[in-house]
Design a protein around this motif. Sequence first.
Motif, PDB file in Angstrom:
ATOM      1  N   UNK A 220      51.636  31.760  78.118  1.00  0.00           N
ATOM      2  CA  UNK A 220      51.935  32.503  76.902  1.00  0.00           C
ATOM      3  C   UNK A 220      50.955  32.197  75.785  1.00  0.00           C
ATOM      4  N   UNK A 221      51.125  32.888  74.691  1.00  0.00           N
ATOM      5  CA  UNK A 221      50.255  32.708  73.517  1.00  0.00           C
ATOM      6  C   UNK A 221      50.280  31.256  73.041  1.00  0.00           C
ATOM      7  N   UNK A 222      51.451  30.762  72.664  1.00  0.00           N
ATOM      8  CA  UNK A 222      51.552  29.381  72.178  1.00  0.00           C
ATOM      9  C   UNK A 222      51.290  28.403  73.315  1.00  0.00           C
ATOM     10  N   UNK A 223      51.846  28.681  74.499  1.00  0.00           N
ATOM     11  CA  UNK A 223      51.679  27.768  75.621  1.00  0.00           C
ATOM     12  C   UNK A 223      50.233  27.515  75.976  1.00  0.00           C
ATOM     13  N   UNK A 224      49.397  28.545  75.912  1.00  0.00           N
ATOM     14  CA  UNK A 224      47.987  28.360  76.262  1.00  0.00           C
ATOM     15  C   UNK A 224      47.271  27.487  75.244  1.00  0.00           C
ATOM     16  N   UNK A 225      47.607  27.643  73.974  1.00  0.00           N
ATOM     17  CA  UNK A 225      46.975  26.794  72.956  1.00  0.00           C
ATOM     18  C   UNK A 225      47.453  25.352  73.067  1.00  0.00           C
ATOM     19  N   UNK A 226      48.720  25.164  73.408  1.00  0.00           N
ATOM     20  CA  UNK A 226      49.230  23.808  73.599  1.00  0.00           C
ATOM     21  C   UNK A 226      48.598  23.170  74.833  1.00  0.00           C
TER      22      UNK A 226
ATOM     23  N   UNK B 243      45.919  31.464  82.028  1.00  0.00           N
ATOM     24  CA  UNK B 243      45.871  30.443  83.074  1.00  0.00           C
ATOM     25  C   UNK B 243      44.439  30.241  83.556  1.00  0.00           C
ATOM     26  N   UNK B 244      43.709  31.334  83.681  1.00  0.00           N
ATOM     27  CA  UNK B 244      42.330  31.252  84.183  1.00  0.00           C
ATOM     28  C   UNK B 244      41.418  30.446  83.257  1.00  0.00           C
ATOM     29  N   UNK B 245      41.782  30.352  81.985  1.00  0.00           N
ATOM     30  CA  UNK B 245      40.986  29.555  81.054  1.00  0.00           C
ATOM     31  C   UNK B 245      40.871  28.105  81.508  1.00  0.00           C
ATOM     32  N   UNK B 246      41.888  27.610  82.223  1.00  0.00           N
ATOM     33  CA  UNK B 246      41.954  26.191  82.572  1.00  0.00           C
ATOM     34  C   UNK B 246      41.885  25.958  84.080  1.00  0.00           C
ATOM     35  N   UNK B 247      41.638  27.006  84.842  1.00  0.00           N
ATOM     36  CA  UNK B 247      41.740  26.906  86.301  1.00  0.00           C
ATOM     37  C   UNK B 247      40.748  25.905  86.902  1.00  0.00           C
TER      38      UNK B 247
ATOM     39  N   UNK C 235      44.644  35.157  71.408  1.00  0.00           N
ATOM     40  CA  UNK C 235      45.387  35.226  72.671  1.00  0.00           C
ATOM     41  C   UNK C 235      46.756  35.881  72.546  1.00  0.00           C
ATOM     42  N   UNK C 236      47.091  36.428  71.390  1.00  0.00           N
ATOM     43  CA  UNK C 236      48.318  37.214  71.307  1.00  0.00           C
ATOM     44  C   UNK C 236      48.124  38.513  72.085  1.00  0.00           C
ATOM     45  N   UNK C 237      49.153  38.949  72.782  1.00  0.00           N
ATOM     46  CA  UNK C 237      49.069  40.222  73.494  1.00  0.00           C
ATOM     47  C   UNK C 237      48.994  41.367  72.493  1.00  0.00           C
ATOM     48  N   UNK C 238      48.143  42.325  72.782  1.00  0.00           N
ATOM     49  CA  UNK C 238      47.974  43.468  71.881  1.00  0.00           C
ATOM     50  C   UNK C 238      49.251  44.288  71.761  1.00  0.00           C
ATOM     51  N   UNK C 239      50.115  44.222  72.782  1.00  0.00           N
ATOM     52  CA  UNK C 239      51.328  45.039  72.776  1.00  0.00           C
ATOM     53  C   UNK C 239      52.576  44.225  72.435  1.00  0.00           C
TER      54      UNK C 239
END
Length: 335
Positions: free
Chosen positions: A10-16, A41-45, A184-188
Amino acid sequence: MKVLLTGSAGFVGSHLTERLLEEGHRVIGVDNYISGQRRNTELFSGHANFSFMEADVSRGIPAFADQPAGKLDWVLHFASPASPPHYQQNQIETLMVGAQGTQNALELARSQGASFMLASTSEVYGDPHVHPQPESYWGHVNPNGLRSCYDEAKRYAEAITFAYQRTYGLDTRVIRIFNTYGPRMRADDGRVVTNLVHQALRGEALTVYGDGSQTRSFQYVSDLVEGVVRLMDVSSPGSDLHGPVNLGNPDEYSVLEFATVIRELLGERLRIEFHPLPQDDPMQRRPDITRARALLSWEPGVPLREGLRRMINDLQAGPGLRDQVRGNHIAAGAD
């Protein structure tokens, strides 16, 4: 530390996740992508200290079912749709992740001898009659309205977290997150920041609901993550540590003022369109952060205009987004 984080995509989860990895911790991400994004997820894979399980925590976390105690230091429960369109489209799933998902995460922490943190929300205050909102306020929530699947899921999640702390002595933390924005917030996702920023970048009219007098308090995501990390680091004894902690920016803007700020940043005379106010839309939202200041020595440090500059520049630089937005570039800098 070894940390299991639900809602890691998620948005917050990815930053954490990013912050914890930067500090040298091991992170096990869990997400079912109902509102998270695979690209997060792919950012940290490729990171040596990151692993990932695609799973619905409402149904359990099977990879840890037979693990001996002591494998985890923390269970951070951040899984849940958080924007009105997403939780209204997934009402039962939202209720389940707040109820059964929270219990599964609590049971995992208990079996592992780990500490537990719940990501709750300012929505537990509903349309408040107390302003600003301290943690002691019980809230004013419609239990069967359009927003109730999210509001009541989080209120229940808090209740069962406190029950586990009182019954089993589980080391727990509860944060109440106020409006947060950033890359990283979803556009929708349908929240005011995302809606207005994307409309402005496309050169469209800005949508304001009601007359725009309802207020919100906007915190940049790095400030929220800093508060989370500080609460994880606090080790002072006493029940006060386990009470809820507001994490938000006490600077308050009407939605109409916020739309004006976005127009000023882009330097364009964008039209504002007014639409009917959604059901149960809170008229006021502002955190009392006295407790966070005292317990964590924390307060937000990123001004609104600076945070919006960062978010807009990230959108304009991101792959696949250049064709969706116009070419205005806002130079970062302090206000």
